[in-house]
Design a protein around this motif. Sequence first.
Motif, PDB file in Angstrom:
ATOM      1  N   ASP A 192     -60.342 -17.661   7.679  1.00 44.60           N
ATOM      2  CA  ASP A 192     -61.697 -17.315   8.125  1.00 44.60           C
ATOM      3  C   ASP A 192     -62.210 -18.504   8.937  1.00 44.60           C
ATOM      4  OD1 ASP A 192     -62.198 -14.610   6.866  1.00 44.60           O
ATOM      5  OD2 ASP A 192     -61.627 -15.760   5.107  1.00 44.60           O
TER       6      ASP A 192
ATOM      7  N   LEU B  30     -65.967 -17.258  -3.735  1.00 41.51           N
ATOM      8  CA  LEU B  30     -65.701 -15.853  -3.409  1.00 41.51           C
ATOM      9  C   LEU B  30     -65.592 -14.972  -4.648  1.00 41.51           C
ATOM     10  CD1 LEU B  30     -63.171 -16.149  -0.435  1.00 41.51           C
ATOM     11  CD2 LEU B  30     -65.434 -15.112  -0.354  1.00 41.51           C
TER      12      LEU B  30
ATOM     13  N   PRO C 131     -63.638  -9.095  -2.859  1.00 42.45           N
ATOM     14  CA  PRO C 131     -63.657 -10.241  -1.939  1.00 42.45           C
ATOM     15  C   PRO C 131     -62.331 -10.374  -1.211  1.00 42.45           C
ATOM     16  CG  PRO C 131     -64.299 -10.923  -4.155  1.00 42.45           C
ATOM     17  CD  PRO C 131     -63.820  -9.510  -4.262  1.00 42.45           C
ATOM     18  N   MET C 132     -62.430 -10.712   0.059  1.00 44.72           N
ATOM     19  CA  MET C 132     -61.227 -10.819   0.868  1.00 44.72           C
ATOM     20  C   MET C 132     -61.201 -12.178   1.547  1.00 44.72           C
ATOM     21  SD  MET C 132     -59.467 -10.662   3.726  1.00 44.72           S
ATOM     22  CE  MET C 132     -57.904 -10.055   4.284  1.00 44.72           C
ATOM     23  N   LYS C 133     -60.084 -12.891   1.407  1.00 42.71           N
ATOM     24  CA  LYS C 133     -59.936 -14.191   2.052  1.00 42.71           C
ATOM     25  C   LYS C 133     -58.785 -14.111   3.038  1.00 42.71           C
ATOM     26  CE  LYS C 133     -60.291 -18.543   2.936  1.00 42.71           C
ATOM     27  NZ  LYS C 133     -61.440 -19.035   3.717  1.00 42.71           N
TER      28      LYS C 133
ATOM     29  N   ILE D  11     -59.471 -10.963  -6.031  1.00 45.40           N
ATOM     30  CA  ILE D  11     -59.493 -11.345  -4.619  1.00 45.40           C
ATOM     31  C   ILE D  11     -58.231 -10.817  -3.938  1.00 45.40           C
ATOM     32  CG2 ILE D  11     -58.394 -13.634  -4.904  1.00 45.40           C
ATOM     33  CD1 ILE D  11     -60.611 -14.568  -2.797  1.00 45.40           C
TER      34      ILE D  11
ATOM     35  N   TRP E  33     -70.492  -8.666  -3.796  1.00 49.16           N
ATOM     36  CA  TRP E  33     -69.581  -7.530  -3.905  1.00 49.16           C
ATOM     37  C   TRP E  33     -69.989  -6.550  -4.999  1.00 49.16           C
ATOM     38  CZ3 TRP E  33     -67.444  -7.563   0.467  1.00 49.16           C
ATOM     39  CH2 TRP E  33     -67.280  -8.793   1.124  1.00 49.16           C
TER      40      TRP E  33
ATOM     41  N   GLN F 261     -62.966  -5.310   2.017  1.00 45.07           N
ATOM     42  CA  GLN F 261     -64.339  -5.613   1.578  1.00 45.07           C
ATOM     43  C   GLN F 261     -65.131  -4.333   1.320  1.00 45.07           C
ATOM     44  OE1 GLN F 261     -65.059 -10.075   3.377  1.00 45.07           O
ATOM     45  NE2 GLN F 261     -66.004  -8.385   4.439  1.00 45.07           N
ATOM     46  N   LYS F 262     -64.832  -3.301   2.102  1.00 46.78           N
ATOM     47  CA  LYS F 262     -65.532  -2.027   1.874  1.00 46.78           C
ATOM     48  C   LYS F 262     -65.158  -1.416   0.534  1.00 46.78           C
ATOM     49  CE  LYS F 262     -66.231  -0.863   6.694  1.00 46.78           C
ATOM     50  NZ  LYS F 262     -65.609  -0.220   7.848  1.00 46.78           N
TER      51      LYS F 262
ATOM     52  N   LYS G 239     -59.210  -7.295   6.565  1.00 46.72           N
ATOM     53  CA  LYS G 239     -60.438  -7.900   6.031  1.00 46.72           C
ATOM     54  C   LYS G 239     -61.529  -6.893   5.648  1.00 46.72           C
ATOM     55  CE  LYS G 239     -63.526 -11.500   5.917  1.00 46.72           C
ATOM     56  NZ  LYS G 239     -63.285 -12.641   5.027  1.00 46.72           N
ATOM     57  N   PHE G 240     -61.903  -6.074   6.611  1.00 42.86           N
ATOM     58  CA  PHE G 240     -63.106  -5.272   6.374  1.00 42.86           C
ATOM     59  C   PHE G 240     -62.840  -4.009   5.561  1.00 42.86           C
ATOM     60  CE2 PHE G 240     -63.663  -8.009  10.034  1.00 42.86           C
ATOM     61  CZ  PHE G 240     -64.700  -8.789   9.556  1.00 42.86           C
TER      62      PHE G 240
END
Length: 541
Positions: free
Chosen positions: A494, A515, A486-488, A469, A521, A481-482, A477-478
């Motif tokens: 969030d 997550l 997982p990103m918190k 994580i 993912w 994730q790409k 964030k994005f």
Amino acid sequence: KKLVQLSPADIKEELLKKYPPKVARKRAKQIMINEALENETPTEIVANVRTIPGIITMRGCTYAGCKGVILGPTRDIVNITHGPIGCGFYSWLTRRNQTEPGPDGENYMPYCFSTDMQDQDIIFGGEKKLEAAIQEAYDLFHPKGIAVFATCPVGLIGDDIHAVARKMKAKFGDCNVFAFSCEGYKGVSQSAGHHIANNQVFTHLVGENDTPKEGKYKINLLGEYNIGGDGFEIDRLLTLCGITNIATFSGNSTYDQFASAQHADLNTVMCHRSINYVADMLEAKYGIPWIKVNFIGAEATAKSLRKIAQYFGDKALMDRVEEVIAEEMPKVKAVAADVRTRTTGKTAMLFVGGSRAHHYSELFAEMGMKTISAGYEFGHRDDYEGRQVIPDIKVDADSRNIEELEVTADEKLYRPRKSADEFKALEEAGYKFKHYDGMNADMDKGTLVIDDLNQYEADKLVEIMKPDIFCAGIKEKFSIQKLGIPMKQLHSYDSGGPYAGFKGAINFYKEIDRLVGSKVWSYMKAPWQTNPELAATFVWE
Ligand code: CFN
Ligand code: HCA
């Protein structure tokens, strides 16, 4: 698939490889392989320095640190942004600081007040427009206080926001109007904005209410901003223990809390980075000592409650604190035991502001997870290395001016470079000591501590070390994730929270368990999965 084993030193080299030599030399000083050795000289980290132009930093600006962070969570002060509309708009509740309006119902937080500066204001000056905005806010709401915040163009064209504030304060008579020269470009990060905010809050608000406050054990909670309701949970615990919280700086706070802060007997400091200036000024002017606390993590929460009770040294309070812990802890432990069956051995990376990247490693540790790399966006060296000595500060009693306090100027007094005997000698020589550990002491040997991490390095780190994580902010964030990780968000949480205190710990365990266990993912194809030549594995020993 070719697996390459990389050491922390290899990873550091890998991060720097793409930079031109001059940039690489500079960044090298902000990327540290942590030693965390008590008696040896650990590697120094360079922090609180300007981001190299061209690098996409995670940092924010001085205006954000002042208006958004310190003053933003106070509900009954009208905060007017003097500047183009974007600055006000993007600092409008995005931080998720919550509030409970209370019986008077006075709450300006849902509003976004701005002078909406236009081209003609830049050319002819914006003071008249500011004056009109203050008047309009006063006529509409009759608040106790109106605060004005400068944005970049205000400093460039030279509007005197303080003169306007003084004029309007005198005109109204029943409304405290004050201003902050927190132009975004002023410092190297948000951190300068905290300092500017702290000085003005102390000058214009603290001490204004001299009616004593009720309560047997009176504290202030400094550096807690009620993100996602954290402050509500901490207040719940303090109330259960019988501890009176006079003022929170500044989560769920009011004008009167700041104005009454001098009535507390003890200051507890949660986020040291953003508020240490107020703690020191309260100590210098009113003789209120401060201690460091941390309510992120169940163990840390219990420890902090005990620390407060020990300060007052009252048996009844200590017993009550033990009762509260005994009541709350089993519920937390039960959830932790369950999630640990799935989370133990997983890895995390934390790159957040100026204290959470340290505080949250405790929560991950409670889940059996390891923080393999962490760093602050804008922490100073004391946030990494711990703070040991406060040089004397001088207070001008009439004007309440506090002489600039720059702890890092006294670098030679930091513990990592002094033995216990040397410290004892210094203590005897009259130095005032404050002890608290920074991030480095709590990070394992060989972990990577990286200051002011940027977009490029974040992607590279994830690609090489593949954490389970990654925790940072909305800008990260994005892109993370790409990469299939997982990103918190540990700024806004969030849509979650609270994560502080005992209930918060339970919320956090469940969220992270969800997550890191998510299948979503695994459906993503990260670049190294489609291009095996990009693959590299970091083996943690
Ligand atoms: S709530 Fe705090 S805890 S105040 Fe500070 S250093 Fe920011 S707004 Mo974002 S989440 Fe962050 Fe800290 Fe203190 Fe928040 S880690 S960057 S300026 N921060
Ligand atoms: C700020 C506020 C911020 C930004 C969060 C983020 C916050 O720096 O101005 O990048 O997601 O916590 O809201 O730190």
